[in-house]
Motif scaffolding. Structure first.
Motif, short mmCIF file in Angstrom:
data_model
loop_
_atom_site.label_atom_id
_atom_site.label_comp_id
_atom_site.label_asym_id
_atom_site.label_seq_id
_atom_site.Cartn_x
_atom_site.Cartn_y
_atom_site.Cartn_z
N GLU A 195 5.42 -9.29 -13.02
CA GLU A 195 4.30 -10.67 -11.89
C GLU A 195 3.43 -10.39 -11.32
N GLU A 196 2.39 -11.58 -10.85
CA GLU A 196 1.11 -11.74 -10.52
C GLU A 196 1.41 -10.89 -8.66
N ILE A 197 2.18 -11.54 -8.27
CA ILE A 197 2.53 -11.10 -6.69
C ILE A 197 2.68 -9.93 -7.03
N VAL A 198 3.30 -9.61 -7.73
CA VAL A 198 3.75 -7.84 -7.05
C VAL A 198 2.56 -6.87 -8.15
N ALA A 199 1.79 -7.54 -8.36
CA ALA A 199 0.50 -6.67 -8.97
C ALA A 199 -0.43 -6.79 -7.91
N ARG A 200 -0.33 -7.37 -7.66
CA ARG A 200 -2.19 -8.19 -6.65
C ARG A 200 -1.23 -7.40 -5.02
N ALA A 201 -0.28 -7.69 -4.81
CA ALA A 201 0.09 -6.27 -3.50
C ALA A 201 -0.34 -4.97 -3.64
N ILE A 202 0.15 -4.19 -5.24
CA ILE A 202 -0.12 -2.88 -5.25
C ILE A 202 -1.68 -2.87 -5.34
N ALA A 203 -2.78 -3.89 -5.94
CA ALA A 203 -4.03 -3.74 -6.26
C ALA A 203 -4.47 -3.73 -5.03
N ALA A 204 -3.50 -4.69 -3.50
CA ALA A 204 -4.87 -4.39 -1.87
C ALA A 204 -4.18 -3.32 -1.06
N CYS A 205 -3.40 -2.39 -2.04
CA CYS A 205 -2.89 -1.85 -1.10
C CYS A 205 -3.66 -0.20 -0.94
N PRO A 206 -4.21 -0.29 0.91
CA PRO A 206 -4.21 1.03 0.65
C PRO A 206 -4.79 2.58 0.85
N ILE A 207 -2.67 2.70 0.70
CA ILE A 207 -2.17 3.87 0.50
C ILE A 207 -2.36 4.59 -1.29
N PRO A 208 -2.66 5.57 -1.55
CA PRO A 208 -2.49 5.43 -3.14
C PRO A 208 -0.82 5.59 -3.59
N THR A 209 -1.21 4.95 -4.97
CA THR A 209 -0.26 4.03 -5.23
C THR A 209 0.96 4.31 -6.48
N VAL A 210 1.98 4.96 -7.30
CA VAL A 210 2.49 5.50 -8.11
C VAL A 210 3.00 4.82 -9.14
N SER A 211 3.05 4.21 -10.18
CA SER A 211 4.37 3.06 -11.28
C SER A 211 5.00 4.13 -11.68
N GLY A 212 6.42 4.07 -11.59
CA GLY A 212 7.45 4.79 -12.55
C GLY A 212 8.35 3.61 -12.90
N LYS A 224 9.25 -11.32 -5.41
CA LYS A 224 9.00 -11.38 -3.66
C LYS A 224 9.22 -10.26 -2.97
N GLN A 225 10.68 -9.90 -3.05
CA GLN A 225 11.08 -8.57 -2.41
C GLN A 225 9.95 -7.19 -2.31
N ILE A 226 9.66 -7.14 -3.61
CA ILE A 226 8.59 -5.48 -4.06
C ILE A 226 7.33 -5.55 -3.57
N ALA A 227 6.80 -6.85 -3.44
CA ALA A 227 6.08 -7.89 -3.03
C ALA A 227 5.90 -7.28 -1.27
N ARG A 228 6.40 -7.51 -0.79
CA ARG A 228 6.68 -7.83 0.79
C ARG A 228 6.82 -5.91 1.07
N ALA A 229 7.83 -5.13 0.33
CA ALA A 229 8.13 -3.88 0.51
C ALA A 229 6.69 -3.15 0.40
N ILE A 230 5.83 -3.45 0.12
CA ILE A 230 4.66 -2.66 -0.48
C ILE A 230 3.19 -3.16 0.94
N ALA A 231 3.69 -4.51 0.73
CA ALA A 231 2.61 -4.85 1.78
C ALA A 231 3.17 -3.97 3.22
N GLN A 232 4.63 -4.28 3.72
CA GLN A 232 4.70 -3.50 4.65
C GLN A 232 4.30 -1.87 5.15
N ALA A 233 4.15 -1.63 3.36
CA ALA A 233 4.24 -0.07 3.53
C ALA A 233 3.11 0.42 3.94
N ALA A 234 1.99 -0.48 3.59
CA ALA A 234 0.80 -0.67 3.86
C ALA A 234 0.61 -1.30 4.95
N SER A 235 1.15 -1.98 5.90
CA SER A 235 0.75 -2.23 7.15
C SER A 235 1.40 -1.01 7.51
#
Length: 453
Positions: free
Chosen positions: A221-238, A186-197
């Motif tokens: 987790e599904e919540i992280v995957a969907r947060a990345i998919a909804a992010c308008p910023i180009p993302t890199v997974s490492g 949940k924290q990872i998904a929240r951080a991704i959404a914060q960066a997107a907003s």
């Protein structure tokens, strides 16, 4: 194996035969099964085969995993690692050692997690979250890079070190989050959404260091995957090591094998760019120097061709004087040529002009000869004419008329050749030798009737 103990000779078998029969009995009597335990005494030989023991609190069993199967592992087996193996119960005939032949190996507890992973992967793939069409390209020269990770993670230090080495002028913004634990997803998904907003970075890195499947599970987790998919910023997974694959890797626009590799993917190499700029600068200088040299040579050539107007006029005056002199010489030469040609023609004509004193006697002789020839010809023609007159005289109608004959014709000049052609009342012309008279026929010839025989 069936042993007949009633016959001593048949009950005695060799050790080789015994071990072979026992191996066959074990391999056919036990199906392939999963066994859990801790790896002990692990050794990997140069051949690629792996030998170890699998133990728990009360027992252990020897295991062998041949090279072909070991090459399929997505992690490195090591001492003390809790694993689950799919094995065939067997016996090593040479020493009579009971052992397990390993066909597959996974981290302990990965069975259920792997099934969850595969189910979620299949679901998200069906929704199109992994499709290449939705992947975004990374900017070549980002101004700000966002990092979603734990402030205490070693991966953050690796990323910061790499970015500082490659492009120190890039601004870094950290979106702190836990990367492991019950609430980490949940924290990872929240951080991704914060960066997107906030939309303040050009590229977003989502990273953490390596670990077990349980340690990395937050990124599955599904919540992280969907947060990345909804992010308008180009993302890199490492996330994790090169052999680790998480759901974040599949959903992100770009997957990096390690956090350090993620930093290298999103940042241009300052040293390489400077070297490239230096090369371009040197090349441009060489091009400019070459062009400058070319222009200088062209200028020198034009300067040599450039003449002062007074000098040009003087040169043109000299050229005109030379042309006039050459024209006069040409005219004199042409006049001389024509004068000489005229003299030659006059000489030739002087040879061809006749001399009257010499030609007059010749002309008189030829004139006399011509007159005599004409006289002879006239005499010959007169003689021929007289002979022709004599020959034609008997046929002359006038001569016939002078002998008492007459020529009868009609007024239109048509000759009457027979008395039968004349009818009473016809007007006729009768010509005699000396005169012609007109007569009228009063009576024509009476035709006698033909006698019948």
């Amino acid at each position: 194996m069936n042993l007949d103990l009633s016959s001593p000779s048949k009950a005695v078998v060799s050790v080789t035969q015994l071990n072979r029969d026992v191996r066959m009995l074990l391999e056919t009597g036990f199906p392939s099964l999963w066994v859990a335990g801790e790896i002990s005494n692990f050794k990997r030989y140069d051949s690629g085969h792996c030998y170890f023991s699998l133990k728990d609190a009360n027992a252990q069993v020897r295991c062998v995993m041949f090279r072909g199967r070991a090459a399929l592992l997505d992690f490195a087996p090591r001492e003390g690692l809790q694993v689950e193996v799919r094995a065939v119960v067997s016996l090593y005939e040479a020493r009579g050692d009971f052992q397990l032949t390993i066909e597959a190996m996974r981290m302990a507890g990965q069975g259920a997690l792997f099934e969850r992973f595969e189910a979620l992967k299949k679901q998200l793939a069906a929704e199109g979250l992994f499709a290449n069409e939705r992947k975004q390209a990374l900017p070549h020269f980002p101004r700000r890079i966002g990092i979603v990770t734990s402030p205490a993670a070693a991966a953050l230090r690796d990323v910061l070190t790499t970015l500082a080495r490659r492009m120190p002028n890039i601004e870094i913004i950290l979106y702190p989050t836990a990367v492991q634990g019950a609430d980490a997803a949940k924290q990872i998904a929240r951080a991704i959404a914060q960066a997107a907003s906030r939309n303040e970075v050009d590229t977003l890195i989502i990273c953490r260091g390596g670990g077990s499947l349980e340690d990395l599970w937050s990124f599955n987790e599904e919540i992280v995957a969907r947060a990345i998919a909804a992010c308008p910023i180009p993302t890199v997974s490492g996330v994790g090591h090169e052999t680790d694959f998480t759901m974040a890797d599949f959903v992100s626009d770009v997957r990096a094998p390690t956090p350090t590799a993620a930093a290298e993917l999103v940042s241009p190499n300052r040293a390489e760019l400077l070297q490239r700029l230096s090369q371009l600068k040197q090349r441009q200088l060489r091009v400019l120097q070459y062009q400058l040299q070319q222009r200088m040579q062209q200028l020198d050539q034009l300067a040599r061709r450039l003449i002062h107007p007074g000098q040009r006029l003087s040169q043109q005056k000299t050229d005109l004087h030379n042309q006039a002199r050459r024209l006069q010489q040409a005219m004199r030469f042409s006049q001389q040529q024509r004068t000489q040609a005229l003299a030659r023609q006059a000489l030739q004509l002087s040879y061809a002009r006749p001399n009257p004193t010499l030609i007059r006697p010749v002309l008189q002789q030829k004139q006399q000869r011509l007159q005599r020839a004409i006289q002879r010809m006239l005499e010959q023609r007169q003689q021929y004419l007289k002979q022709a007159q004599l020959q034609l005289m008997p046929w002359d109608p006038q001569q016939v008329l002078s002998r008492g004959y007459a020529l009868v014709s009609r007024p239109n000049g048509q000759i009457v050749r027979s008395a039968l052609a004349v009818r009473a009342g016809d007007a006729l012309q009768v010509r005699f030798a000396d005169e012609q008279i007109s007569v009228e026929v009063r009576q024509g010839i009476i035709q006698q009737p033909e006698l019948e025989l």
